[in-house]
Scaffold this motif. Structure first.
Motif, PDB file in Angstrom:
ATOM      1  N   LYS A 154       0.741  -1.611   0.141  1.00 46.33           N
ATOM      2  CA  LYS A 154       0.098  -0.062   0.034  1.00 46.33           C
ATOM      3  C   LYS A 154       0.714   1.154   0.370  1.00 46.33           C
ATOM      4  O   LYS A 154       1.030   1.947  -0.732  1.00 46.33           O
ATOM      5  CB  LYS A 154      -1.252   0.308   1.035  1.00 46.33           C
ATOM      6  CG  LYS A 154      -1.910   0.789   1.191  1.00 46.33           C
ATOM      7  CD  LYS A 154      -2.860   0.734   2.388  1.00 46.33           C
ATOM      8  CE  LYS A 154      -3.626   2.432   2.757  1.00 46.33           C
ATOM      9  NZ  LYS A 154      -4.853   2.159   3.975  1.00 46.33           N
ATOM     10  N   ILE A 155       1.973   1.070   0.645  1.00 38.64           N
ATOM     11  CA  ILE A 155       2.768   2.439   0.751  1.00 38.64           C
ATOM     12  C   ILE A 155       3.242   2.683  -0.095  1.00 38.64           C
ATOM     13  O   ILE A 155       4.150   3.935  -0.299  1.00 38.64           O
ATOM     14  CB  ILE A 155       3.696   2.385   2.247  1.00 38.64           C
ATOM     15  CG1 ILE A 155       4.362   3.978   2.695  1.00 38.64           C
ATOM     16  CG2 ILE A 155       4.580   1.467   2.631  1.00 38.64           C
ATOM     17  CD1 ILE A 155       3.425   4.972   2.774  1.00 38.64           C
ATOM     18  N   ARG A 161       3.484   1.269  -3.605  1.00 41.48           N
ATOM     19  CA  ARG A 161       2.637   1.740  -4.232  1.00 41.48           C
ATOM     20  C   ARG A 161       2.525   3.411  -4.542  1.00 41.48           C
ATOM     21  O   ARG A 161       2.586   4.417  -5.206  1.00 41.48           O
ATOM     22  CB  ARG A 161       1.321   1.348  -4.497  1.00 41.48           C
ATOM     23  CG  ARG A 161       1.072  -0.019  -5.351  1.00 41.48           C
ATOM     24  CD  ARG A 161      -0.318  -0.995  -4.932  1.00 41.48           C
ATOM     25  NE  ARG A 161      -0.495  -0.284  -6.423  1.00 41.48           N
ATOM     26  CZ  ARG A 161      -1.384  -1.232  -6.800  1.00 41.48           C
ATOM     27  NH1 ARG A 161      -1.609  -2.375  -6.546  1.00 41.48           N
ATOM     28  NH2 ARG A 161      -2.151  -0.810  -7.959  1.00 41.48           N
ATOM     29  N   LYS A 162       2.582   4.157  -2.746  1.00 40.66           N
ATOM     30  CA  LYS A 162       2.262   5.299  -3.049  1.00 40.66           C
ATOM     31  C   LYS A 162       3.187   6.788  -3.261  1.00 40.66           C
ATOM     32  O   LYS A 162       3.426   7.680  -3.771  1.00 40.66           O
ATOM     33  CB  LYS A 162       1.318   6.066  -1.561  1.00 40.66           C
ATOM     34  CG  LYS A 162      -0.141   5.859  -1.808  1.00 40.66           C
ATOM     35  CD  LYS A 162      -0.651   5.735  -0.283  1.00 40.66           C
ATOM     36  CE  LYS A 162      -1.974   5.139   0.087  1.00 40.66           C
ATOM     37  NZ  LYS A 162      -2.707   6.239   1.407  1.00 40.66           N
ATOM     38  N   ARG A 198       4.658   6.226  -6.926  1.00 42.22           N
ATOM     39  CA  ARG A 198       3.597   6.933  -7.359  1.00 42.22           C
ATOM     40  C   ARG A 198       3.803   8.544  -6.961  1.00 42.22           C
ATOM     41  O   ARG A 198       4.670   9.619  -7.856  1.00 42.22           O
ATOM     42  CB  ARG A 198       2.361   7.367  -7.354  1.00 42.22           C
ATOM     43  CG  ARG A 198       0.995   8.908  -7.725  1.00 42.22           C
ATOM     44  CD  ARG A 198       0.085   8.626  -7.968  1.00 42.22           C
ATOM     45  NE  ARG A 198      -0.942   9.455  -7.699  1.00 42.22           N
ATOM     46  CZ  ARG A 198      -2.122   9.875  -8.430  1.00 42.22           C
ATOM     47  NH1 ARG A 198      -2.907   9.214  -7.058  1.00 42.22           N
ATOM     48  NH2 ARG A 198      -2.505  10.699  -8.605  1.00 42.22           N
ATOM     49  N   LEU A 199       4.595   8.974  -6.022  1.00 43.15           N
ATOM     50  CA  LEU A 199       5.427  10.290  -5.313  1.00 43.15           C
ATOM     51  C   LEU A 199       6.403  10.309  -6.403  1.00 43.15           C
ATOM     52  O   LEU A 199       6.922  11.839  -6.440  1.00 43.15           O
ATOM     53  CB  LEU A 199       5.419  10.511  -4.249  1.00 43.15           C
ATOM     54  CG  LEU A 199       5.863  11.812  -3.384  1.00 43.15           C
ATOM     55  CD1 LEU A 199       5.246  12.452  -3.997  1.00 43.15           C
ATOM     56  CD2 LEU A 199       5.851  11.205  -1.965  1.00 43.15           C
ATOM     57  N   LYS A 240       0.160  15.976  -1.403  1.00 38.04           N
ATOM     58  CA  LYS A 240      -0.168  15.056  -1.966  1.00 38.04           C
ATOM     59  C   LYS A 240      -2.051  14.485  -1.577  1.00 38.04           C
ATOM     60  O   LYS A 240      -1.739  14.636  -0.232  1.00 38.04           O
ATOM     61  CB  LYS A 240       0.474  13.971  -2.120  1.00 38.04           C
ATOM     62  CG  LYS A 240       1.693  14.085  -3.475  1.00 38.04           C
ATOM     63  CD  LYS A 240       1.770  14.856  -4.511  1.00 38.04           C
ATOM     64  CE  LYS A 240       2.970  15.072  -5.341  1.00 38.04           C
ATOM     65  NZ  LYS A 240       2.513  15.849  -6.801  1.00 38.04           N
ATOM     66  N   TYR A 272      -3.164  12.492  -1.834  1.00 39.37           N
ATOM     67  CA  TYR A 272      -3.391  10.391  -1.318  1.00 39.37           C
ATOM     68  C   TYR A 272      -2.072  10.180  -0.351  1.00 39.37           C
ATOM     69  O   TYR A 272      -2.138   8.741  -0.425  1.00 39.37           O
ATOM     70  CB  TYR A 272      -2.183   9.832  -3.203  1.00 39.37           C
ATOM     71  CG  TYR A 272      -1.591   9.939  -3.812  1.00 39.37           C
ATOM     72  CD1 TYR A 272      -0.037   9.517  -3.256  1.00 39.37           C
ATOM     73  CD2 TYR A 272      -1.588  11.014  -4.529  1.00 39.37           C
ATOM     74  CE1 TYR A 272       0.580   9.762  -4.101  1.00 39.37           C
ATOM     75  CE2 TYR A 272      -0.447  11.567  -5.361  1.00 39.37           C
ATOM     76  CZ  TYR A 272       1.179  11.162  -5.465  1.00 39.37           C
ATOM     77  OH  TYR A 272       2.011  11.180  -5.402  1.00 39.37           O
ATOM     78  N   LEU A 273      -1.407  10.730   0.208  1.00 37.98           N
ATOM     79  CA  LEU A 273      -0.690  10.303   1.017  1.00 37.98           C
ATOM     80  C   LEU A 273      -0.727  12.000   2.367  1.00 37.98           C
ATOM     81  O   LEU A 273      -0.953  12.754   2.284  1.00 37.98           O
ATOM     82  CB  LEU A 273       1.068  10.314   0.510  1.00 37.98           C
ATOM     83  CG  LEU A 273       2.045  10.201   1.534  1.00 37.98           C
ATOM     84  CD1 LEU A 273       1.732   8.751   1.437  1.00 37.98           C
ATOM     85  CD2 LEU A 273       3.103  10.609   0.857  1.00 37.98           C
ATOM     86  N   ASP A 319      -0.772   7.337   7.004  1.00 38.23           N
ATOM     87  CA  ASP A 319      -0.849   6.571   6.430  1.00 38.23           C
ATOM     88  C   ASP A 319       1.190   5.407   6.431  1.00 38.23           C
ATOM     89  O   ASP A 319       1.461   4.758   5.985  1.00 38.23           O
ATOM     90  CB  ASP A 319      -0.464   6.559   4.119  1.00 38.23           C
ATOM     91  CG  ASP A 319      -1.826   6.553   3.943  1.00 38.23           C
ATOM     92  OD1 ASP A 319      -2.579   5.801   4.333  1.00 38.23           O
ATOM     93  OD2 ASP A 319      -1.425   7.978   3.108  1.00 38.23           O
ATOM     94  N   GLU A 362      -1.976   3.453 -10.020  1.00 35.40           N
ATOM     95  CA  GLU A 362      -3.484   4.113 -10.222  1.00 35.40           C
ATOM     96  C   GLU A 362      -3.127   5.798 -10.895  1.00 35.40           C
ATOM     97  O   GLU A 362      -4.014   6.300 -10.143  1.00 35.40           O
ATOM     98  CB  GLU A 362      -4.238   4.702  -8.646  1.00 35.40           C
ATOM     99  CG  GLU A 362      -3.764   2.944  -7.956  1.00 35.40           C
ATOM    100  CD  GLU A 362      -4.750   2.751  -6.893  1.00 35.40           C
ATOM    101  OE1 GLU A 362      -4.663   3.641  -5.852  1.00 35.40           O
ATOM    102  OE2 GLU A 362      -4.849   1.447  -5.816  1.00 35.40           O
TER     103      GLU A 362
END
Length: 400
Positions: free
Chosen positions: A143-144, A146-147, A150-151, A231, A233-234, A238, A367
């Motif tokens: 989960k982390i 993937r974030k 993306r970051l 962001k 999404y973060l 998290d 994503e």
């Protein structure tokens, strides 16, 4: 830097690039490669340091130095005495097999999981284990991870950055945990592909200069803090410090207590050749090349493990104006396997080829939409490297 860089300032490598593009007179490498140096004759530091200097090295003496180093760490009680970061790829398989079967060491191989394994990558990983090696495979919190990927894509232009963090750091945590004082990587990228001259002819690199050379000038905590602040999404919820442990190296105190000097390079002690590593690994560890050519280059045997590899090299092409074929051909010119003319032809044919095979996997993993991908990618095109021709982009300068 001759550019109105559109994104943040986390990718510090972009601010030190020459404003005029130049290509090496001996190989085909660009002066846009971070940390590379061109001399007054227009020859890059890789050609000077690896092609010319390496040919003067007494490799028999270097092997004696290797044996002395290994003897300092060799254990007689059957326990592991060297850690080898290994994906099962040709280079790390070559190093691990040589250490065990030629030099009598007892290596523990460790693997930081790719973002998404390819079929051939996982097959080669299993083949390496079957060739006689104990392996620890670490797969981070998805989960982390993937974030962070993306970051890293958005703010560093490289989703693959989170793999590099763990690849560099995880091995040292394992070495500290088991009291193993030697961690042996393959080639020194600064020497083989041109980079910081201060670390070109050194058997190891200490952790205090990792950040600048390998981590784009940023520590993980700086990247995460930026993400939390900018962001949607973060967020702080998290972040679990335990899950982040293997993204950064152990403390200096932990390393010193374990007797670890830093990142040792097998390529310092032996004349490094990616092609020869492939032949060796194929014979001794069951390594298999891809059936088809790798997108973005002409080879079939390098960087096969991760579905995200192709986008990593494509983003390098976007950011610096040269891609995977430039790297591959330049090394082979220095090794005497290609002429410069042949390298130029290959670069003009394959460099910058879009890696479409796993593109949807990349979008799904981060994503993001295809539109967002191109918004981010195009924001990394530097003005002195790229020009807009209608609706398309073109390099201002190509190797000739």
């Amino acid at each position: 830097m001759n550019s109105k860089f559109k994104r943040g300032t986390l990718e510090k490598q972009l601010f030190d690039l020459p404003s005029e593009v130049q290509f090496c007179k001996k190989c085909v490498m660009s002066n846009q490669r971070p940390r590379i140096i061109f001399d007054e004759e227009g020859v890059c530091s890789a050609c000077r340091n690896t092609a010319e200097y390496k040919n003067k090295i007494d490799w028999a003496e270097r092997e004696k130095a290797l044996i002395e180093l290994l003897d300092q760490h060799r254990k007689t009680d059957g326990s592991w005495d060297v850690v080898v970061p290994s994906s099962g790829g040709k280079d790390s398989a070559f190093v691990a097999h040589q250490l065990k079967y030629k030099y009598g060491m007892n290596p523990l191989t460790v693997t930081w999981s790719p973002l998404r394994y390819t079929d051939i990558g996982f097959k080669n990983y299993q083949a390496m284990c079957d060739a006689g090696f104990t392996n620890l495979l670490c797969t981070p919190n998805g989960k982390i991870h993937r974030k962070l990927a993306r970051l890293s894509f958005e703010e560093l232009g490289d989703a693959f950055h989170v793999f590099v963090l763990g690849q560099l750091s995880y091995a040292f945590h394992i070495a500290v945990k088991f009291g193993i004082g030697l961690v042996m990587f393959g080639e020194n990228g600064e020497a083989e592909y041109a980079g910081n001259p201060a670390v070109v002819d050194r058997p190891y690199v200490s952790s205090d200069i990792w950040t600048k050379i390998y981590l784009k000038g940023n520590k993980l905590k700086d990247l995460i803090q930026y993400g939390i602040e900018n962001k949607d999404y973060l967020c702080k919820a998290d972040i679990n410090e335990a899950d982040l442990k293997f993204y950064s190296p152990p403390s200096v105190e932990e390393m010193e207590k374990a007797g670890i000097l830093g990142k040792h390079f097998f390529g310092y002690y032996t004349k490094w050749s990616p092609q020869e590593s492939y032949y060796y690994a194929a014979e001794h560890t069951g390594f298999q090349a891809n059936k088809e050519r790798t997108e973005g280059t002409y080879t079939k045997y390098a960087s096969l493990d991760d579905k995200m590899d192709g986008l990593h090299y494509f983003m390098k092409y976007i950011k610096f104006g040269f891609g995977r074929t430039t790297d591959d051909t330049s090394h082979e010119v220095r090794d005497g396997h290609l002429s410069r003319e042949e390298a130029v032809a290959l670069v003009n044919r394959y460099d910058g080829e879009f890696p479409s095979k796993y593109f949807q996997d990349f979008l799904d993993y981060l994503e993001i939409t295809e539109e967002h991908f191109w918004d981010v990618a195009d924001s990394y095109r530097l003005e002195h490297v790229w020009k807009k021709e209608g609706d398309s982009w073109a390099l201002r300068n190509k190797v000739q």
